[in-house]
Design a protein around this motif. Structure first.
Motif, mmCIF file in Angstrom:
data_model
loop_
_atom_site.group_PDB
_atom_site.id
_atom_site.type_symbol
_atom_site.label_atom_id
_atom_site.label_comp_id
_atom_site.label_asym_id
_atom_site.label_seq_id
_atom_site.Cartn_x
_atom_site.Cartn_y
_atom_site.Cartn_z
ATOM 1 N N TRP A 9 0.844 -1.188 0.000
ATOM 2 C CA TRP A 9 0.000 0.000 0.000
ATOM 3 C C TRP A 9 0.879 1.237 0.000
ATOM 4 O O TRP A 9 1.788 1.381 0.813
ATOM 5 N N LEU A 10 0.626 2.158 -0.930
ATOM 6 C CA LEU A 10 1.390 3.401 -1.009
ATOM 7 C C LEU A 10 0.665 4.539 -0.307
ATOM 8 O O LEU A 10 1.227 5.212 0.554
ATOM 9 N N GLU A 11 -0.588 4.766 -0.716
ATOM 10 C CA GLU A 11 -1.431 5.809 -0.116
ATOM 11 C C GLU A 11 -2.827 5.686 -0.703
ATOM 12 O O GLU A 11 -3.009 5.107 -1.767
ATOM 13 N N ASN A 12 -3.795 6.247 -0.017
ATOM 14 C CA ASN A 12 -5.173 6.265 -0.491
ATOM 15 C C ASN A 12 -5.552 4.899 -1.060
ATOM 16 O O ASN A 12 -5.578 3.919 -0.334
ATOM 17 N N MET A 13 -5.809 4.800 -2.369
ATOM 18 C CA MET A 13 -6.197 3.533 -2.994
ATOM 19 C C MET A 13 -5.079 2.978 -3.878
ATOM 20 O O MET A 13 -5.311 2.121 -4.716
ATOM 21 N N GLN A 14 -3.858 3.475 -3.701
ATOM 22 C CA GLN A 14 -2.744 3.074 -4.562
ATOM 23 C C GLN A 14 -1.867 2.019 -3.904
ATOM 24 O O GLN A 14 -1.568 2.090 -2.713
ATOM 25 N N PHE A 15 -1.470 1.058 -4.741
ATOM 26 C CA PHE A 15 -0.574 -0.011 -4.318
ATOM 27 C C PHE A 15 0.526 -0.162 -5.360
ATOM 28 O O PHE A 15 0.328 0.159 -6.527
ATOM 29 N N GLU A 16 1.671 -0.662 -4.936
ATOM 30 C CA GLU A 16 2.719 -1.053 -5.871
ATOM 31 C C GLU A 16 2.892 -2.557 -5.744
ATOM 32 O O GLU A 16 3.011 -3.085 -4.649
ATOM 33 N N SER A 17 2.898 -3.231 -6.884
ATOM 34 C CA SER A 17 3.004 -4.684 -6.907
ATOM 35 C C SER A 17 4.265 -5.089 -7.653
ATOM 36 O O SER A 17 4.536 -4.590 -8.743
ATOM 37 N N THR A 18 5.044 -5.969 -7.030
ATOM 38 C CA THR A 18 6.241 -6.469 -7.688
ATOM 39 C C THR A 18 5.861 -7.573 -8.644
ATOM 40 O O THR A 18 4.839 -8.242 -8.482
ATOM 41 N N ASN A 19 6.683 -7.753 -9.632
ATOM 42 C CA ASN A 19 6.481 -8.780 -10.640
ATOM 43 C C ASN A 19 7.874 -9.156 -11.113
ATOM 44 O O ASN A 19 8.761 -8.304 -11.104
ATOM 45 N N PRO A 20 8.106 -10.386 -11.535
ATOM 46 C CA PRO A 20 9.459 -10.726 -11.998
ATOM 47 C C PRO A 20 9.986 -9.796 -13.084
ATOM 48 O O PRO A 20 11.188 -9.620 -13.215
ATOM 49 N N GLY A 21 9.106 -9.137 -13.843
ATOM 50 C CA GLY A 21 9.542 -8.240 -14.906
ATOM 51 C C GLY A 21 9.612 -6.779 -14.493
ATOM 52 O O GLY A 21 9.981 -5.926 -15.297
ATOM 53 N N GLY A 22 9.247 -6.450 -13.270
ATOM 54 C CA GLY A 22 9.263 -5.061 -12.818
ATOM 55 C C GLY A 22 8.102 -4.779 -11.890
ATOM 56 O O GLY A 22 7.354 -5.670 -11.520
ATOM 57 N N ASN A 23 7.968 -3.535 -11.515
ATOM 58 C CA ASN A 23 6.904 -3.138 -10.601
ATOM 59 C C ASN A 23 5.790 -2.446 -11.369
ATOM 60 O O ASN A 23 6.022 -1.860 -12.418
ATOM 61 N N LEU A 24 4.587 -2.519 -10.822
ATOM 62 C CA LEU A 24 3.482 -1.797 -11.421
ATOM 63 C C LEU A 24 2.613 -1.211 -10.327
ATOM 64 O O LEU A 24 2.552 -1.710 -9.213
ATOM 65 N N ARG A 25 1.971 -0.099 -10.675
ATOM 66 C CA ARG A 25 1.106 0.603 -9.731
ATOM 67 C C ARG A 25 -0.344 0.226 -10.023
ATOM 68 O O ARG A 25 -0.777 0.196 -11.165
ATOM 69 N N ILE A 26 -1.081 -0.027 -8.967
ATOM 70 C CA ILE A 26 -2.501 -0.344 -9.037
ATOM 71 C C ILE A 26 -3.253 0.777 -8.322
ATOM 72 O O ILE A 26 -2.842 1.213 -7.245
#
Length: 139
Positions: A9-26
Protein backbone atom coordinates in the motif's frame (compact mmCIF):
# COMPACT_ATOMS: atom_id res chain seq x y z
CA UNK A 1 6.95 -24.00 -8.88
CA UNK A 2 5.09 -20.95 -7.66
CA UNK A 3 4.77 -17.24 -8.29
CA UNK A 4 5.14 -14.85 -5.37
CA UNK A 5 4.14 -11.21 -5.71
CA UNK A 6 4.49 -8.55 -3.00
CA UNK A 7 1.90 -5.77 -3.12
CA UNK A 8 2.45 -2.75 -0.87
CA UNK A 9 0.00 0.00 0.00
CA UNK A 10 1.39 3.40 -1.01
CA UNK A 11 -1.43 5.81 -0.12
CA UNK A 12 -5.17 6.26 -0.49
CA UNK A 13 -6.20 3.53 -2.99
CA UNK A 14 -2.74 3.07 -4.56
CA UNK A 15 -0.57 -0.01 -4.32
CA UNK A 16 2.72 -1.05 -5.87
CA UNK A 17 3.00 -4.68 -6.91
CA UNK A 18 6.24 -6.47 -7.69
CA UNK A 19 6.48 -8.78 -10.64
CA UNK A 20 9.46 -10.73 -12.00
CA UNK A 21 9.54 -8.24 -14.91
CA UNK A 22 9.26 -5.06 -12.82
CA UNK A 23 6.90 -3.14 -10.60
CA UNK A 24 3.48 -1.80 -11.42
CA UNK A 25 1.11 0.60 -9.73
CA UNK A 26 -2.50 -0.34 -9.04
CA UNK A 27 -5.14 2.29 -8.30
CA UNK A 28 -8.90 2.59 -8.34
CA UNK A 29 -10.69 5.01 -10.62
CA UNK A 30 -12.14 8.24 -9.18
CA UNK A 31 -15.58 6.62 -9.11
CA UNK A 32 -14.21 4.21 -6.47
CA UNK A 33 -12.21 6.70 -4.40
CA UNK A 34 -8.93 6.43 -6.29
CA UNK A 35 -7.03 8.87 -8.44
CA UNK A 36 -6.76 6.73 -11.58
CA UNK A 37 -2.96 6.74 -11.29
CA UNK A 38 -2.45 3.03 -11.90
CA UNK A 39 -3.74 -0.14 -13.46
CA UNK A 40 -7.17 -1.49 -12.56
CA UNK A 41 -7.11 -5.04 -11.13
CA UNK A 42 -9.78 -6.58 -13.36
CA UNK A 43 -8.30 -5.01 -16.48
CA UNK A 44 -4.91 -6.43 -15.47
CA UNK A 45 -6.49 -9.86 -15.68
CA UNK A 46 -7.38 -9.17 -19.32
CA UNK A 47 -3.81 -8.01 -19.98
CA UNK A 48 -2.52 -11.22 -18.40
CA UNK A 49 -4.80 -13.26 -20.65
CA UNK A 50 -3.71 -11.42 -23.80
CA UNK A 51 -0.07 -11.52 -22.78
CA UNK A 52 -0.15 -15.26 -22.11
CA UNK A 53 -1.81 -16.11 -25.41
CA UNK A 54 0.21 -13.51 -27.29
CA UNK A 55 3.48 -15.03 -26.09
CA UNK A 56 2.31 -18.44 -27.27
CA UNK A 57 1.28 -17.13 -30.70
CA UNK A 58 4.48 -15.08 -31.13
CA UNK A 59 6.55 -18.17 -30.32
CA UNK A 60 4.58 -20.24 -32.82
CA UNK A 61 4.91 -17.55 -35.50
CA UNK A 62 8.67 -17.79 -35.05
CA UNK A 63 8.73 -21.60 -35.00
CA UNK A 64 6.50 -21.82 -38.09
CA UNK A 65 8.60 -19.13 -39.83
CA UNK A 66 5.51 -17.12 -40.70
CA UNK A 67 5.65 -13.65 -42.21
CA UNK A 68 3.62 -11.29 -40.01
CA UNK A 69 4.18 -7.52 -40.14
CA UNK A 70 2.07 -6.79 -37.05
CA UNK A 71 -0.05 -8.67 -34.54
CA UNK A 72 -2.36 -7.37 -31.84
CA UNK A 73 -5.15 -8.60 -29.63
CA UNK A 74 -8.20 -6.74 -28.43
CA UNK A 75 -9.60 -8.27 -25.27
CA UNK A 76 -12.92 -7.27 -23.71
CA UNK A 77 -14.41 -8.56 -20.48
CA UNK A 78 -18.16 -8.34 -19.93
CA UNK A 79 -19.05 -7.93 -16.26
CA UNK A 80 -22.00 -9.27 -14.30
CA UNK A 81 -24.51 -6.76 -12.92
CA UNK A 82 -24.29 -8.16 -9.38
CA UNK A 83 -21.62 -7.60 -6.73
CA UNK A 84 -18.97 -8.69 -6.76
CA UNK A 85 -18.89 -7.96 -10.48
CA UNK A 86 -16.95 -10.64 -12.35
CA UNK A 87 -16.33 -11.37 -16.00
CA UNK A 88 -19.03 -13.67 -17.34
CA UNK A 89 -17.83 -13.46 -20.97
CA UNK A 90 -14.46 -12.57 -22.44
CA UNK A 91 -13.99 -11.68 -26.11
CA UNK A 92 -10.52 -12.06 -27.61
CA UNK A 93 -9.93 -10.74 -31.12
CA UNK A 94 -6.61 -11.63 -32.75
CA UNK A 95 -5.55 -9.27 -35.55
CA UNK A 96 -2.77 -10.22 -37.96
CA UNK A 97 -1.34 -7.80 -40.52
CA UNK A 98 0.91 -8.65 -43.45
CA UNK A 99 1.40 -8.84 -47.20
CA UNK A 100 1.32 -12.64 -47.43
CA UNK A 101 -0.40 -14.06 -44.36
CA UNK A 102 -0.70 -17.84 -44.04
CA UNK A 103 -4.21 -17.82 -42.58
CA UNK A 104 -4.32 -21.59 -42.02
CA UNK A 105 -1.10 -21.68 -39.99
CA UNK A 106 -1.95 -18.53 -38.04
CA UNK A 107 -5.33 -20.01 -37.16
CA UNK A 108 -3.54 -23.15 -36.00
CA UNK A 109 -1.19 -21.06 -33.84
CA UNK A 110 -4.11 -19.26 -32.18
CA UNK A 111 -5.97 -22.53 -31.61
CA UNK A 112 -2.92 -24.17 -30.05
CA UNK A 113 -2.61 -21.28 -27.62
CA UNK A 114 -6.32 -21.17 -26.81
CA UNK A 115 -6.83 -24.93 -26.48
CA UNK A 116 -3.47 -26.23 -25.27
CA UNK A 117 -0.77 -23.83 -24.11
CA UNK A 118 -2.19 -20.73 -22.40
CA UNK A 119 -2.66 -21.43 -18.69
CA UNK A 120 -4.32 -18.07 -18.09
CA UNK A 121 -6.91 -18.91 -20.76
CA UNK A 122 -7.62 -22.17 -18.94
CA UNK A 123 -8.06 -20.31 -15.64
CA UNK A 124 -10.52 -17.88 -17.27
CA UNK A 125 -12.57 -20.83 -18.57
CA UNK A 126 -13.34 -21.72 -14.95
CA UNK A 127 -15.53 -18.62 -14.56
CA UNK A 128 -16.23 -17.08 -17.99
CA UNK A 129 -17.27 -17.99 -21.51
CA UNK A 130 -14.39 -17.29 -23.90
CA UNK A 131 -15.15 -16.15 -27.46
CA UNK A 132 -12.30 -16.07 -29.99
CA UNK A 133 -12.23 -14.24 -33.33
CA UNK A 134 -9.32 -14.12 -35.78
CA UNK A 135 -8.95 -11.27 -38.26
CA UNK A 136 -6.51 -11.12 -41.17
CA UNK A 137 -5.51 -7.77 -42.66
CA UNK A 138 -3.60 -7.79 -45.93
CA UNK A 139 -1.28 -4.81 -46.24
Amino acid sequence: MSHKITTTWLENMQFESTNPGGNLRIDAGPEFGGEGQGYRPKALMLSALAGCSGLDVASLIKKMRLEVADFKMITEGLLTETEPAIYHTVLVDYHFYGADLDEEKLTKAVNLSVEKYCGVMEMFRKFAAIKINIHFHQI
